[in-house]
Design a protein around this motif. Structure first.
Motif, mmCIF file in Angstrom:
data_model
loop_
_atom_site.group_PDB
_atom_site.id
_atom_site.type_symbol
_atom_site.label_atom_id
_atom_site.label_comp_id
_atom_site.label_asym_id
_atom_site.label_seq_id
_atom_site.Cartn_x
_atom_site.Cartn_y
_atom_site.Cartn_z
ATOM 1 N N ALA A 11 -49.620 -3.682 -59.322
ATOM 2 C CA ALA A 11 -48.179 -3.560 -59.127
ATOM 3 C C ALA A 11 -47.776 -2.208 -58.550
ATOM 4 C CB ALA A 11 -47.451 -3.794 -60.452
ATOM 5 N N SER A 39 -47.161 0.440 -60.305
ATOM 6 C CA SER A 39 -46.048 0.882 -61.145
ATOM 7 C C SER A 39 -46.187 2.321 -61.647
ATOM 8 C CB SER A 39 -45.925 -0.038 -62.362
ATOM 9 O OG SER A 39 -47.083 0.048 -63.175
ATOM 10 N N PRO A 79 -41.080 1.718 -65.911
ATOM 11 C CA PRO A 79 -41.102 3.003 -65.198
ATOM 12 C C PRO A 79 -42.451 3.672 -65.414
ATOM 13 C CG PRO A 79 -39.965 3.241 -67.296
ATOM 14 C CD PRO A 79 -40.305 1.779 -67.161
ATOM 15 N N PRO A 80 -42.807 4.665 -64.612
ATOM 16 C CA PRO A 80 -44.067 5.387 -64.829
ATOM 17 C C PRO A 80 -44.086 6.000 -66.228
ATOM 18 C CG PRO A 80 -43.134 5.921 -62.690
ATOM 19 C CD PRO A 80 -42.084 5.146 -63.432
ATOM 20 N N ALA A 110 -51.108 -2.800 -63.776
ATOM 21 C CA ALA A 110 -50.322 -1.680 -63.259
ATOM 22 C C ALA A 110 -50.822 -1.229 -61.894
ATOM 23 C CB ALA A 110 -50.354 -0.520 -64.253
ATOM 24 N N VAL A 122 -46.171 -4.014 -65.086
ATOM 25 C CA VAL A 122 -45.738 -4.381 -63.732
ATOM 26 C C VAL A 122 -44.258 -4.129 -63.482
ATOM 27 C CG1 VAL A 122 -47.574 -6.077 -63.475
ATOM 28 C CG2 VAL A 122 -45.387 -6.797 -64.399
ATOM 29 N N THR A 123 -43.467 -3.939 -64.540
ATOM 30 C CA THR A 123 -42.025 -3.767 -64.343
ATOM 31 C C THR A 123 -41.507 -2.431 -64.870
ATOM 32 O OG1 THR A 123 -41.376 -4.756 -66.465
ATOM 33 C CG2 THR A 123 -41.704 -6.260 -64.607
ATOM 34 N N VAL A 128 -47.739 3.008 -64.378
ATOM 35 C CA VAL A 128 -47.917 2.922 -65.825
ATOM 36 C C VAL A 128 -49.397 3.090 -66.148
ATOM 37 C CG1 VAL A 128 -47.699 1.438 -67.857
ATOM 38 C CG2 VAL A 128 -45.910 1.424 -66.091
#
Length: 353
Positions: A53, A55, A25-26, A50, A22-23, A57
């Motif tokens: 979010a 994100s 970078p890809p 993910a 969730v935080t 990821v």
């Protein structure tokens, strides 16, 4: 897409992966472990988090049933970096399966588990050095003592996570700071618990002024059940890994940076790590403080030698006197075998006061 490999599926590995989902970078996270079902569950939850979010990821399962298959798994993943969060000694064994072994650890110190923490780290670090020599290695398994063993064995390690990083996060919260740029923490794994003497407390600087009330500032963290603290450690680790993956900048405190014993304030910048010691404190003094702290944790790694603190030596002298004098850091396999035999024997005996 940038690749990160995470070795392990336990509580800390899950906390880091779920925070990255969730935080972060890809990035594609390859999850390596022995149990396909646990890996699949981790990847599913990570992917779902993910997706919510947004994100970018993603997670990929990579079951590795035997240690000998690890180099091939890392070569296939070709990661920018690896996080190791798996060892053959659970930190929660005393809660789930108390025995004479866990009593020995309680009386002698967590440092007695060093052989079990170090064996996986040496194996993973050596495999990465062979499969991806340009990749960085972050070790989450007792890095305050294991990373110096890695350095003695010639296994490159960038840093650890947890411990000093967790203390720094709690101090940041207690002081109401937006970040850790003006916070510097010199602390060892043993400082997760309050020391018997205030003179042995972790050292903390804010705006280059050393604080006298570190113990009071850490009291709230020390009152929390240890299992719950993985939620903080996972997020602090995700920030460190995200910074390494993107080449960003981050001021924080970490255990085992560059193979040093204990934890130090550090700066990450463009994928490089450097110490960020406060004015008036040199590297030798900082290392000496952490080595004094290591004695209370039960194990000291200095150069190519592993020795045990007084309490650990006394406890070992009762149950395995041939182990009390320590062992060469570069000759780990015999120590792992001897401590495995001791652990197996003591696990069959009841816990004692």
């Amino acid at each position: 897409m940038t690749e990160l490999a995470v070795i392990g599926t336990g509580g800390l590995a899950r906390a880091v992966c779920y925070a990255l989902a969730v935080t972060g970078p890809p990035v594609r996270i390859t999850v390596i472990g022995r149990d396909p079902a646990r890996i699949a569950a981790l990847c599913h939850i990570g992917m779902a988090r993910a997706a919510i979010a947004g994100s970018g990821v993603t997670f990929r399962p990579a079951p590795v049933p035997l240690p000998e298959a690890l180099p091939e798994a890392l070569a296939t993943a070709a990661p920018a970096g690896v996080l190791l969060a798996a060892s053959s000694q659970s930190p929660w064994e005393s809660l789930r399966s108390p025995s004479a072994w866990t009593s020995l650890l309680r009386r002698g110190g967590f440092g007695l588990t060093l052989p079990f923490q170090a064996e996986a780290a040496v194996r993973a670090g050596a495999a990465l050095a062979s499969a991806g020599p340009g990749s960085w290695f972050v070790n989450a398994c007792f890095p305050d003592a294991v990373n110096p063993v890695l350095a003695a064995c010639g296994v490159p390690v960038l840093c650890g996570i947890g411990n000093a990083g967790l203390l720094a996060a709690s101090l940041q919260s207690a002081l109401g700071l937006a970040d850790q740029r003006e916070l510097r923490v010199l602390a060892h794994h043993v400082h997760l618990h309050a020391p018997a003497s205030p003179g042995d407390e972790a050292r903390v600087w804010h705006r280059d002024r050393e604080l006298a009330d570190a113990g009071a500032l850490l009291a709230a963290q020390r009152a929390v059940p240890r299992t719950e603290l993985n939620h903080v450690t996972g997020l602090t680790a995700a920030r460190v890994l995200g910074c390494l993956l993107t080449g960003g900048d981050l001021d924080t405190s970490l255990p085992g940076p560059l193979g040093l014993p204990g934890g130090y304030p550090v700066r990450l910048a463009a994928g490089r790590l450097s110490l960020r010691l406060p004015p008036g404190l040199d590297r030798d003094e900082a290392v000496a403080f952490n080595q004094r702290s290591a004695v209370r944790d039960g194990v000291i790694v200095e150069g190519a030698r592993v020795t045990f603190g007084p309490a650990a030596r006394e406890e070992l002298s009762r149950v395995a006197p041939d182990l009390a004098d320590g062992f060469p850091a570069t000759d780990l396999d015999p120590a792992v075998k001897a401590f495995t035999q001791l652990r197996d024997r003591l696990r069959d005996l009841p816990a004692y006061p």
